[in-house]
Design a protein around this motif. Structure first.
Motif, short mmCIF file in Angstrom:
data_model
loop_
_atom_site.label_atom_id
_atom_site.label_comp_id
_atom_site.label_asym_id
_atom_site.label_seq_id
_atom_site.Cartn_x
_atom_site.Cartn_y
_atom_site.Cartn_z
N GLU A 111 0.83 -1.20 0.00
CA GLU A 111 0.00 0.00 0.00
C GLU A 111 0.87 1.26 0.00
O GLU A 111 0.56 2.23 -0.71
N PHE A 112 1.95 1.24 0.78
CA PHE A 112 2.86 2.38 0.76
C PHE A 112 3.39 2.61 -0.66
O PHE A 112 3.41 3.75 -1.15
N LYS A 113 3.81 1.53 -1.30
CA LYS A 113 4.39 1.68 -2.63
C LYS A 113 3.34 2.15 -3.64
O LYS A 113 3.64 2.97 -4.53
N ARG A 114 2.11 1.68 -3.48
CA ARG A 114 1.02 2.13 -4.38
C ARG A 114 0.80 3.63 -4.23
O ARG A 114 0.61 4.35 -5.23
N GLN A 115 0.84 4.12 -3.01
CA GLN A 115 0.65 5.56 -2.79
C GLN A 115 1.84 6.37 -3.31
O GLN A 115 1.66 7.47 -3.85
N GLU A 116 3.06 5.86 -3.14
CA GLU A 116 4.23 6.52 -3.74
C GLU A 116 4.04 6.66 -5.24
O GLU A 116 4.25 7.73 -5.82
N GLU A 117 3.64 5.55 -5.88
CA GLU A 117 3.45 5.55 -7.33
C GLU A 117 2.39 6.55 -7.75
O GLU A 117 2.52 7.22 -8.79
N ALA A 118 1.32 6.68 -6.95
CA ALA A 118 0.24 7.61 -7.29
C ALA A 118 0.74 9.05 -7.31
O ALA A 118 0.42 9.82 -8.23
N TYR A 119 1.52 9.42 -6.29
CA TYR A 119 2.09 10.78 -6.27
C TYR A 119 3.00 10.99 -7.48
O TYR A 119 2.88 11.98 -8.20
N LEU A 120 3.94 10.06 -7.69
CA LEU A 120 4.94 10.22 -8.75
C LEU A 120 4.30 10.29 -10.13
O LEU A 120 4.68 11.12 -10.97
N THR A 121 3.33 9.43 -10.37
CA THR A 121 2.67 9.40 -11.68
C THR A 121 1.89 10.68 -11.92
O THR A 121 1.89 11.24 -13.03
N ARG A 122 1.21 11.17 -10.88
CA ARG A 122 0.43 12.40 -11.04
C ARG A 122 1.33 13.58 -11.37
O ARG A 122 1.03 14.38 -12.26
N TRP A 123 2.46 13.67 -10.67
CA TRP A 123 3.39 14.78 -10.95
C TRP A 123 3.94 14.69 -12.36
O TRP A 123 4.05 15.69 -13.07
N ARG A 124 4.29 13.47 -12.78
CA ARG A 124 4.83 13.29 -14.14
C ARG A 124 3.80 13.72 -15.19
O ARG A 124 4.14 14.41 -16.16
N ASP A 125 2.56 13.32 -14.99
CA ASP A 125 1.51 13.66 -15.96
C ASP A 125 1.25 15.16 -16.02
O ASP A 125 0.98 15.71 -17.10
N ILE A 126 1.35 15.84 -14.86
CA ILE A 126 1.17 17.29 -14.84
C ILE A 126 2.26 17.96 -15.66
O ILE A 126 2.00 18.86 -16.47
N VAL A 127 3.50 17.51 -15.48
CA VAL A 127 4.63 18.10 -16.21
C VAL A 127 4.46 17.92 -17.71
O VAL A 127 4.58 18.87 -18.49
N HIS A 128 4.17 16.69 -18.14
CA HIS A 128 4.05 16.45 -19.57
C HIS A 128 2.88 17.21 -20.19
O HIS A 128 3.01 17.78 -21.28
N ALA A 129 1.76 17.26 -19.50
CA ALA A 129 0.61 17.99 -20.04
C ALA A 129 0.93 19.47 -20.20
O ALA A 129 0.57 20.09 -21.21
N GLN A 130 1.63 20.04 -19.23
CA GLN A 130 1.95 21.46 -19.28
C GLN A 130 2.96 21.76 -20.38
O GLN A 130 2.81 22.72 -21.14
N VAL A 131 4.01 20.94 -20.49
CA VAL A 131 5.03 21.16 -21.53
C VAL A 131 4.41 21.00 -22.91
O VAL A 131 4.64 21.82 -23.82
N TRP A 132 3.63 19.95 -23.08
CA TRP A 132 3.05 19.70 -24.40
C TRP A 132 2.05 20.80 -24.78
O TRP A 132 1.96 21.19 -25.95
N ASP A 133 1.27 21.29 -23.83
CA ASP A 133 0.34 22.38 -24.12
C ASP A 133 1.11 23.62 -24.56
O ASP A 133 0.73 24.30 -25.52
N TYR A 134 2.22 23.93 -23.88
CA TYR A 134 3.04 25.08 -24.26
C TYR A 134 3.58 24.91 -25.68
O TYR A 134 3.54 25.84 -26.49
#
Length: 338
Positions: free
Chosen positions: A78-101
């Motif tokens: 469960e700890f690892k699942r929550q780590e992955e959730a944070y990391l994946t969300r941050w990665r997706d935010i970065v890519h969406a913002q860069v690609w939109d720009y």
């Protein structure tokens, strides 16, 4: 950042994404660099202090799980699942913002936008753990290398921090100098007592971070590499001699199973620190931290570091400031080839 504040995290990573996306407008004078940019543009949004963030997110139980080697128990999964959730969300935010720009400005989209870069002195001075790595201890003395009479170091003295000669400054018998104003002294080490942001959490002092296994470090590093980073993660896994075979096997498996492993530096871990005096990090207990912090206040001549710096910095010293590298990787004694 607040682990419970999704908006704050989204704003931070979006800001990081925009700051790197604008670099894609840069035109290189060297034709081959420009060609490389055109066919394969890449940018990198990094972070520091990840370990601290997860302690605040999950509490001391997460530290105890680390102490056990990050096993695949129900709690650990469960700890690892929550780590992955944070990391994946941050990665997706970065890519969406860069690609939109890029789409709005007619630029080619990079296919890799996230990384973890080596963490330098500035991030460490905030008290944050470096990159994804665990800190050296809950409390430690941070020693930063400066040239003798460097304006920043002189300001540090006025601010109350102690200064000692550098590791390379020795007398005619090979003994380390003790007086920073000795004419033979060429470098200064500014000593700063530091406590991590979660040092006073109940139970945190019971956990010896220096005993975290190489496999536990590797596991966390791979989670970051797999769920946040799209090119490479700056990683130094600290390993004892007894762990070499286990870690080597794990790295081999990560490569064979195509888990996304690229590279990691390996640093020998010595439990006996007596061999290396005045290292950049020296773990201390709470009593020592409180004593050193009190001494800083006694010595302090000013509460305004900026004004202290302006007393010494005339704007003429282009090379003023900390040494380019003062980590424990750079400052281990050199061995002459036999």
């Amino acid at each position: 950042m607040d682990p419970q504040n999704d908006r704050e995290q989204a704003d931070a990573f979006a800001a990081g994404a925009l700051s790197v996306a604008t670099l894609l407008n840069h035109k290189f004078l060297e034709p081959r660099y420009q060609y490389s940019r055109e066919i394969d543009p890449i940018v990198g949004v990094s972070f520091t202090g990840l370990f601290d963030f997860f302690v605040h997110a999950f509490g001391v139980d997460w530290l105890r799980w680390w102490e056990q080697g990050r096993p695949a128990t129900p709690e650990g999964i469960e700890f690892k699942r929550q780590e992955e959730a944070y990391l994946t969300r941050w990665r997706d935010i970065v890519h969406a913002q860069v690609w939109d720009y890029c789409d709005r400005h007619g630029l080619r989209r990079p296919n890799r936008c996230t990384t973890v870069q080596p963490s330098g002195t500035k991030s460490l001075l905030t008290g944050a753990s470096p990159g994804w790595h665990p800190p050296k201890a809950q409390r430690f003395i941070r020693r930063i290398t400066f040239g003798k009479n460097d304006p920043v170091a002189l300001a540090c003295i006025d601010y109350g921090y102690s200064v000692i000669p550098g590791q390379s400054d020795k007398d005619e018998n090979g003994n380390l100098l003790n007086d920073p104003f000795d004419p033979r002294c060429s470098e200064w080490l500014v000593e700063i007592p530091i406590a991590v942001s979660w040092a006073d959490l109940p139970g945190a002092d019971e956990i010896d971070i220096s005993q975290f296994s190489a496999l536990a470090q590797m596991d966390f590093y791979m989670n970051v590499q797999s769920h946040y980073v799209t090119h490479n993660t700056s990683a130094t896994v600290e390993v004892r001699e007894s762990e070499i075979e286990l870690l080597g096997t794990r790295i081999y498996e990560a490569i064979q199973n195509d888990e996304g492993y690229i590279s990691a530096a390996l640093l020998a871990r010595f439990d006996d620190r007596q061999s290396f005096p005045r290292l950049p990090f020296e773990p201390i207990d709470k009593a020592e931290y409180d004593r050193l912090s009190a001494e800083v206040l006694v010595r302090r001549k000013t509460d305004d570091f900026k004004n202290a710096l302006q007393r010494y910095d005339l704007g003429e010293l282009a090379e003023a400031g900390p040494a380019g590298c003062d980590s424990d990787k750079c400052l281990l004694p050199e061995k002459n080839p036999s």
